[in-house]
Design an enzyme around this catalytic site. Sequence first.
Site, PDB file in Angstrom:
ATOM      1  N   HIS A 179      -5.333  17.136  34.303  1.00  0.00           N
ATOM      2  CA  HIS A 179      -6.232  18.254  34.612  1.00  0.00           C
ATOM      3  C   HIS A 179      -6.619  18.239  36.087  1.00  0.00           C
ATOM      4  O   HIS A 179      -6.679  19.283  36.738  1.00  0.00           O
ATOM      5  CB  HIS A 179      -7.488  18.173  33.752  1.00  0.00           C
ATOM      6  N   HIS A 211      -3.884  12.276  30.619  1.00  0.00           N
ATOM      7  CA  HIS A 211      -4.231  13.666  30.289  1.00  0.00           C
ATOM      8  C   HIS A 211      -5.321  14.199  31.217  1.00  0.00           C
ATOM      9  O   HIS A 211      -5.189  15.289  31.789  1.00  0.00           O
ATOM     10  CB  HIS A 211      -4.695  13.717  28.828  1.00  0.00           C
ATOM     11  N   GLU A 212      -6.379  13.425  31.379  1.00  0.00           N
ATOM     12  CA  GLU A 212      -7.484  13.896  32.221  1.00  0.00           C
ATOM     13  C   GLU A 212      -7.066  13.970  33.688  1.00  0.00           C
ATOM     14  O   GLU A 212      -7.449  14.896  34.407  1.00  0.00           O
ATOM     15  CB  GLU A 212      -8.706  12.991  32.053  1.00  0.00           C
ATOM     16  N   CYS A 223       0.871  -1.177   0.000  1.00  0.00           N
ATOM     17  CA  CYS A 223       0.000   0.000   0.000  1.00  0.00           C
ATOM     18  C   CYS A 223       0.897   1.212   0.000  1.00  0.00           C
ATOM     19  O   CYS A 223       1.299   1.690   1.048  1.00  0.00           O
ATOM     20  CB  CYS A 223      -0.911  -0.008   1.221  1.00  0.00           C
TER      21      CYS A 223
END
EC number: 3.4.24.82
Length: 833
Positions: A361, A357-358, A190
Amino acid sequence: MSQMGLHPRRGLTGHWLQRFQPCLPLHTVQWRRLLLLAFLLSLAWPASPLPREEEIVFPEKLNGSSILPGSGVPARLLYRLPAFGEMLLLELEQDPGVQVEGLTVQYLGQAPEMLGGAEPGTYLTGTINGDPESVASLHWDGGALLGVLQYRGAELHLQPLEGGALNSAGGPGAHILRRKSPASSQGPMCTVKAPSGSPSPISRRTKRFASLSRFVETLVVADDKMAAFHGTGLKRYLLTVMAAAAKAFKHPSIRNPVNLVVTRLVILGSGQEGPQVGPSAAQTLRSFCTWQRGLNTPNDSDPDHFDTAILFTRQDLCGVSTCDTLGMADVGTVCDPARSCAIVEDDGLQSAFTAAHELGHVFNMLHDNSKPCTNLNGQGGSSRHVMAPVMAHVDPEEPWSPCSARFITDFLDNGYGHCLLDKPEAPLHLPATFPGKDYDADRQCQLTFGPDSSHCPQLPPPCAALWCSGHLNGHAMCQTKHSPWADGTPCGSSQACMGGRCLHVDQLKDFNVPQAGGWGPWGPWGDCSRTCGGGVQFSSRDCTRPVPRNGGKYCEGRRTRFRSCNTENCPHGSALTFREEQCAAYNHRTDLFKSFPGPMDWVPRYTGVAPRDQCKLTCQARALGYYYVLEPRVADGTPCSPDTSSVCVQGRCIHAGCDRIIGSKKKFDKCMVCGGDGSRCSKQSGSFKKFRYGYSDVVTIPAGATHILVRQQGGSGLKSIYLALKLSDGSYALNGEYTLMPSPTDVVLPGAVSLRYSGATAASETLSGHGPLAQPLTLQVLVAGNPQNARLRYSFFVPRPVPSTPRPPPQDWLQRRAEILKILRKRPWAGRK
């Protein structure tokens, strides 16, 4: 307008991580890329499966040796397995590094049938046909086997066949064995040639200043969609994802020893009165945060207590305008039981980075493209870290940006991680093996793009980005989300992926041995925060000798030290205090206060400010009386309040002596003499009760007065008399011209002196301050009613007169006196008796 108009409170703003749509290696418009590659694939690879060999096999369990004490798991397991014309003997033993002792799965509601209860399996490792170069890494649930075999350059993948019958010997039943073609083999390729000159395809996407170990006890919840998708492998999958997230938090680039610990695992079934999981990420988060609090126990020492909760779901989550949302969490809420929570849309093994990531936060980290982070990270530093706003390939050498490290450090230094200091009594060990050993590239594609997807092996280079098969308008295609292959995924003969690179298996050993970090030397002292009046300077050290590696322990202990500097008095021409200067800097910032009639005169606000907020820059509009937090921190070296000599250091009030030296024990006496004994002043006190309507003078407080206290006492008519202050020029500093200050306030006087006033509506008015006054001040009382039996008492200290000492005669007078005496001795009568 409230304080939140300027500085949104932590936790009120949700953040979400976006994902890319399937992206292909062409630099033109994405949709055209999809159509073009799908067309090329339909020609070169017309809906045929990827090249691989498969056969149905029946593993035969031979007699195991002794049972491991207390585990029910044989110390050694032998399996015989026919494989492509050859008989393989698997010699397996339990891998001690991947046990999850003590963790039980809690099912709420009706569990899906495919779960079959808790997953009892264990992780096995071993060799094949006695070949020391071979590797067998399998998960065993007492019957079925699932994992990877590497033998003589071949890569074999073994997994149970759904609905497979038991073999004649009563073994684990039918399994499917796949032998993948080597990456270098020829076959349908491909390939898409980019236009000449085009760039190569790229991926987008609680001690102060001390490093202390933090343990984030985590509740992991999976909804019914997760259970339906993953089936019996759900527990193992969740632990694998959390292990990768925990590994990210162990990286030294976060500059703190953070240990992510799974303490509870809950799987939700249908019919359970659980959180409402729907397309709206915000509503799902709110529902989950409310629901998880009911599972928690308030006692931090309780084994069932958790510090944060995270929900995994297969629900497609949506933000305000798009459904490219992978997760959401409140900001800076890690020790808030009501809001220490996050949601993650399961997207395959890369969900580990979404979870990290969360949780970032929750630790108060911002997105790396936010304005504060842009200044800290520099140009181009926001796309390859965990806290990037859009999911991309995370830099394995520095997963956390300088901004993320700074924000979590400040957050913990300010005491917001107090609940994380307790170490779990029986810590649970997450899987230590590389996830790619348990989940081959095909399985990773299935987890990301669905059960019909498989790996596209012909798209080089290996490991950098996981390309998976799919279909578009009936045409076969390859797609990627730009996440690398999972660490440990075989990428060739005796090779495996690590950090997006294909390495020899011998090199992987370097990633298995943890190396603890050590402190480097102290750096030089930095600049002083003030030029006079008592500033602060810092020196720091880093955990670099050596840098921790492979999950090794981060350095603990003091990482920053500070000391006082430039403690001499500021010149007498300084009309404002240091805090007043910082407030006055906003006098012309009309862009921040558009609703105000014009520029405001901002002065410090002390009254009503909680002790924990003393080191925030809280200022009051003098004309309107409104006050706001204009900065989250005052400058280092700013006094915490007018009543103390302690100073603010990095947002925290630190004890200092009256000599402006941090740690000093020197104090002001009543005369405001540093280290004095109180002998240089005398107390003046009195009372006043001759009230008449209007303003009346009570006493004139002289310049230099200290420790001023005025208080109303007794009587039923206190509400009809009010205190007032008049300056030497005839103007009023408080409650003049029949205009009262109803609420508590700080009365700012000439010479950078302030007095604290209780407010006219207080049950008993008071006025107090340390001084010394720069000019005389007249205390008055305003009578507006009939004060019965009311009395006003006041006291203050005034400097004692300095006793005069005889002045020595001037030198010329002494010389002339000696000359006169000499002349007199020469007179005739000088020698007479």
